[in-house]
Design an enzyme around this catalytic site. Structure first.
Site, PDB file in Angstrom:
ATOM      1  N   SER A   1       1.437 -12.466  38.376  1.00 14.75           N
ATOM      2  CA  SER A   1       0.088 -11.897  38.380  1.00 14.75           C
ATOM      3  C   SER A   1      -0.987 -12.973  38.275  1.00 14.75           C
ATOM      4  CB  SER A   1      -0.069 -10.942  37.191  1.00 14.75           C
ATOM      5  OG  SER A   1      -0.049 -11.672  35.976  1.00 14.75           O
ATOM      6  N   GLY A   2      -0.573 -14.190  37.935  1.00 12.50           N
ATOM      7  CA  GLY A   2      -1.548 -15.246  37.677  1.00 12.50           C
ATOM      8  C   GLY A   2      -1.905 -15.338  36.212  1.00 12.50           C
ATOM      9  N   GLY A   3      -1.431 -14.375  35.406  1.00 12.51           N
ATOM     10  CA  GLY A   3      -1.726 -14.349  33.986  1.00 12.51           C
ATOM     11  C   GLY A   3      -0.742 -15.158  33.168  1.00 12.51           C
TER      12      GLY A   3
ATOM     13  N   CYS B   1       0.840  -1.204   0.000  1.00 12.73           N
ATOM     14  CA  CYS B   1       0.000   0.000   0.000  1.00 12.73           C
ATOM     15  C   CYS B   1       0.879   1.259   0.000  1.00 12.73           C
ATOM     16  CB  CYS B   1      -0.979  -0.034   1.161  1.00 12.73           C
ATOM     17  SG  CYS B   1      -2.336   1.145   0.964  1.00 12.73           S
TER      18      CYS B   1
ATOM     19  N   GLU C   1      -2.141  -8.877   4.171  1.00 12.55           N
ATOM     20  CA  GLU C   1      -2.125  -9.343   5.560  1.00 12.55           C
ATOM     21  C   GLU C   1      -3.504  -9.426   6.195  1.00 12.55           C
ATOM     22  OE1 GLU C   1      -1.446  -4.820   5.865  1.00 12.55           O
ATOM     23  OE2 GLU C   1      -1.080  -6.453   4.450  1.00 12.55           O
TER      24      GLU C   1
ATOM     25  N   SER D   1       3.509 -15.946  34.040  1.00 13.34           N
ATOM     26  CA  SER D   1       3.629 -17.370  34.364  1.00 13.34           C
ATOM     27  C   SER D   1       4.606 -18.077  33.431  1.00 13.34           C
ATOM     28  CB  SER D   1       2.257 -18.052  34.285  1.00 13.34           C
ATOM     29  OG  SER D   1       1.341 -17.455  35.177  1.00 13.34           O
TER      30      SER D   1
ATOM     31  N   ASP E   1       1.471 -14.229  30.693  1.00 15.67           N
ATOM     32  CA  ASP E   1       2.818 -13.729  30.407  1.00 15.67           C
ATOM     33  C   ASP E   1       3.785 -13.948  31.568  1.00 15.67           C
ATOM     34  OD1 ASP E   1       1.670 -12.892  28.034  1.00 15.67           O
ATOM     35  OD2 ASP E   1       1.321 -10.857  28.749  1.00 15.67           O
TER      36      ASP E   1
ATOM     37  N   HIS F   1      -3.723  -4.949   0.593  1.00 23.55           N
ATOM     38  CA  HIS F   1      -3.184  -5.453   1.868  1.00 23.55           C
ATOM     39  C   HIS F   1      -3.304  -6.981   1.922  1.00 23.55           C
ATOM     40  CE1 HIS F   1      -2.557  -1.659   4.112  1.00 23.55           C
ATOM     41  NE2 HIS F   1      -3.527  -1.205   3.343  1.00 23.55           N
TER      42      HIS F   1
END
Length: 509
Positions: free
Chosen positions: A221-223, A79, A169, A227, A225, A167
């Site tokens: 955090s328990g999340g 583009c 993508e 972990s 990432d 595009h």
């Protein structure tokens, strides 16, 4: 050194999507700001110029120095990137009579072109541009067009340089992934060796060399990432990783206990800290959402620093920074990534005097999950919905009290558990309950009530940049509403948020 494709970001909302599509091919790529000069580097196997909201005709249009690339390495302009290749090398770009936006069908003139290997003539592509290329420089050859766009694609004769006005993508370009694959594999000669297993092996080796016998602390955090970051670092240094999990009183119901149990099962060295009262006291009487965020962040840092100072010999702070955080922190102005400060990108206070290690900073969220699966991180952690750092503090509109938190925790628990029971949890990218500072009249039994309103929010997304509200079954919503009103004292009205992002945001604050 890792072979890579470089994507120069001119501010397109789709830049990150280009990177994701290439990573899905198990090929490594990086997003760089358009004004970062590309030096001679044998590990760079190809360069892609992204789209942009700007016009190449504007006086202050973003431009890149591609002198070390054009004619020397494979180059693909998408583009705006294609218009950049035309405008700056002797061609002409002009404003279209009308904005060309939406679906179009691609007529391929050069079926032998390597980009179009396996592409069906007449295939649907997606256009999104106000300017159009009206004249190409010498040695440029038109390879495809659409009904409205004369120069739908081109290549430079004698170079591995290509331009696409559409595009590839985006989802609406049906065979766009094949076009990107052809460029990356056929033209650039990249190997499909960017896999979770290869990333794990390389990262653990790097962590061993970098950290040696040093001690590292990490705030869990328990999340997903934090972990996955913890498990990766644990594989490298084991007992020298000390994890701290702070209960700020703003977690979901029973989350502190449940997450601690999950971490013990992973063999991590975790210390749980009950700091609920500190956060409630700091938040007393505060209603402004930005102020609440700052108070929660600052209180966490104070508690985390206190706990860290009790551990002798700590030299590193580990963070769960992922690649979108990095892109947004270094990117140029533009809708692809508005510059903003992230709590896990350069957010370490000077007084902590620790070096930072970020083992996930090259990964997108879906890649983090794949790496976590290869590390055998439990599915209930990997598939956990995103949860904001300030937790329920920004899902309680207005001031935060322990009583309000308990009401919201109960309502939220019912919503999440019912999503899981009805096999809807994994169909939703994020679900949340929001407590409003709005009371309304109700009737429960023979009594008149005047109680709180809770909002249920569920959205579908891939990375949170855009999101559509989830069309949950009416019967499900009716059942959840009934259970919340009957079981949660203090709530007599439940509503469902049907706003998409944009224009709304996922969180209310």
């Amino acid at each position: 050194m890792q072979d890579k494709i470089i994507i120069l970001d001119f501010g397109s909302q789709y830049t990150r999507l280009i990177a994701r599509k290439i990573r899905e091919l198990n090929v490594y790529c990086e997003v760089w700001p358009f004004n970062k000069k590309i030096e001679k580097d044998s590990s760079i196997k190809g360069v892609i110029l992204s789209g942009s909201p700007s016009s190449v005709r504007d006086e202050k249009a973003p431009t890149s120095d591609i002198s070390e690339v054009k004619g020397l390495k494979p180059l693909l302009g998408i583009c705006y990137g294609a218009q950049h290749l035309a405008h700056h090398f002797g061609g002409e770009v002009a404003a279209s009579e009308f904005r060309e936006y939406g679906r179009a069908n691609l007529k391929i003139f050069d079926t032998a072109n390597r980009l179009f290997k396996g592409i069906t003539d007449g295939e649907q592509v997606w256009m999104s541009h106000a300017d159009t290329i009206v004249k190409l420089p010498e040695n440029y050859k038109i390879t495809a067009a659409t009904e409205d766009v004369k120069v739908g694609a081109f290549e430079i004769i004698g170079e591995n340089t290509f331009g696409l006005q559409f595009h590839p993508e985006v989802y609406h370009s049906i065979q766009g992934q094949t076009i990107l694959k052809n460029f990356v594999l056929e033209v650039c000669g990249m190997q499909q060796n960017w896999t979770p297993v290869s990333y794990i092996e390389k990262t653990i080796d790097e962590l061993k060399r970098t950290l040696g016998n040093d001690k590292v602390i990490l705030g869990l955090s328990g999340g997903v990432d934090s972990s996955v970051a913890a498990v990766l670092i644990d594989k490298a240094i084991h007992k020298n990783l000390i994890c701290i999990f702070v209960d700020n009183g703003l977690l979901r119901k029973n989350e502190f206990t449940q997450v601690l149990e999950s971490y013990k099962g992973l063999g991590l060295n975790v210390k749980g800290v009950d700091a609920k009262s500190d956060f409630y006291e700091a938040l007393k009487g505060v209603s402004d959402p930005e102020q609440k965020r700052k108070i929660i962040g600052n209180t966490f840092i104070e508690i985390f620093d206190k706990e860290a100072s009790e551990i002798k010999g700590v030299k590193w702070l580990a963070q769960g920074t992922i690649y979108p955080d990095v892109i947004e922190s270094v990117s140029v102005k533009g809708p692809s990534a508005t510059i903003k400060s992230h709590h896990n990108v350069g957010g370490l206070p000077d007084f902590m005097k620790l070096k930072i290690v970020e083992p996930l900073r090259l990964l997108f969220k879906d890649e983090v999950r794949r790496v976590g699966a290869a590390l055998k991180v439990p599915a209930d952690i990997l598939n956990r919905h995103p949860f904001p750092g300030p937790g329920l503090g920004i899902r309680i509109i207005g001031d935060v009290t322990e009583a309000k938190v308990k009401i919201l925790q109960e309502a939220d628990s019912i919503f999440i558990e019912e999503l899981k029971k009805q096999d809807l949890y994994n169909q939703v990218w994020q679900a949340a309950s929001i407590l409003l500072p709005v009371k309304s009249v109700g009737v429960m039994g023979d009594e008149r009530t005047y109680e709180n309103t809770v909002v249920l929010r569920a959205v579908g997304s891939t990375d949170g940049m855009t999101a559509d509200w989830s069309h949950l079954p009416h019967e499900f919503l009716a059942s959840v509403s009934n259970k919340i009103i009957n079981r949660v004292k203090g709530i007599n009205r439940v509503v469902y948020d049907i706003s998409s992002k944009p224009p709304a945001t996922i969180e209310w604050e």
